[in-house]
Design a protein around this motif. Structure first.
Motif: not given
Length: 182
Positions: A70-80, A147-152
């Motif tokens: 699991p990857y706990e950082y959300p796909n949001t600006t705050a997550g980035l 993070h960017v590789e994971t979510y784009g």
């Protein structure tokens, strides 16, 4: 005595074979469901599922597939921003393979970002994509690249389906190497 025993055994065998005979339905079947299965209509309702519908069973809440981390950082600006500030690579220095990261970067990233990470890849030169940033001008960390590789991000899509987690970390370390060279 042996003759009497043989006659009794032969009579018992004959009786057991003839007791299974049914003149209305000959040929006794040991497991008839294997030979004469129940025919079901395609997409018909079934009692096999709890709700009785045609939908497949859903997994138990909280289950994850085998091998998935699991990857706990959300796909949001705050997550980035959180990944940029606090996400560290789980790879130790011995398992970081910059050659492998460079190969993966060349396959997946260099078409847009360029071989040197300067934002001048083949698609940018052909003006298919505009505004691909150079790593020199960006405040990137290994965690933010992962993070960017994971979510784009923006026009860049996710590479989580093409690269597993370890390969994404290898590419992130290679990107940091390119940033240092620029």
């Amino acid at each position: 005595m042996k003759t009497v025993f043989r006659i009794i055994a032969l009579t018992g065998l004959t009786l057991s074979m003839s007791s299974c005979f049914n003149s209305k339905k000959p040929n006794y079947q040991y497991m008839p469901n294997m030979y004469e299965s129940t025919a079901y209509e395609t997409y018909s309702e079934s009692d096999a599922f709890k709700r009785g519908g045609v939908e497949a069973q859903t997994p138990v809440p909280g289950t994850i597939k085998r091998g998935y981390v699991p990857y706990e950082y959300p796909n949001t600006t705050a997550g980035l921003e959180a990944a940029r500030a606090g996400l560290q690579s789980p790879l130790d220095t011995a398992s970081i393979d910059l050659d492998r990261g460079g190969q993966l970067f060349g396959i997946y990233c260099a078409i847009c970002h360029g071989e040197k990470g300067d934002g001048k890849g083949k698609l940018v030169k052909q003006e298919k994509f505009l505004g691909v940033p150079s790593y020199k001008d960006r405040a990137v960390t290994t965690g933010s690249v992962f993070h960017v590789e994971t979510y784009g991000l923006n026009s860049m899509g996710s590479y989580a389906n093409q690269l597993n987690q370890e390969e994404r970390w290898q590419v992130a370390h290679y990107v940091m190497k390119l940033k240092g060279e620029l």
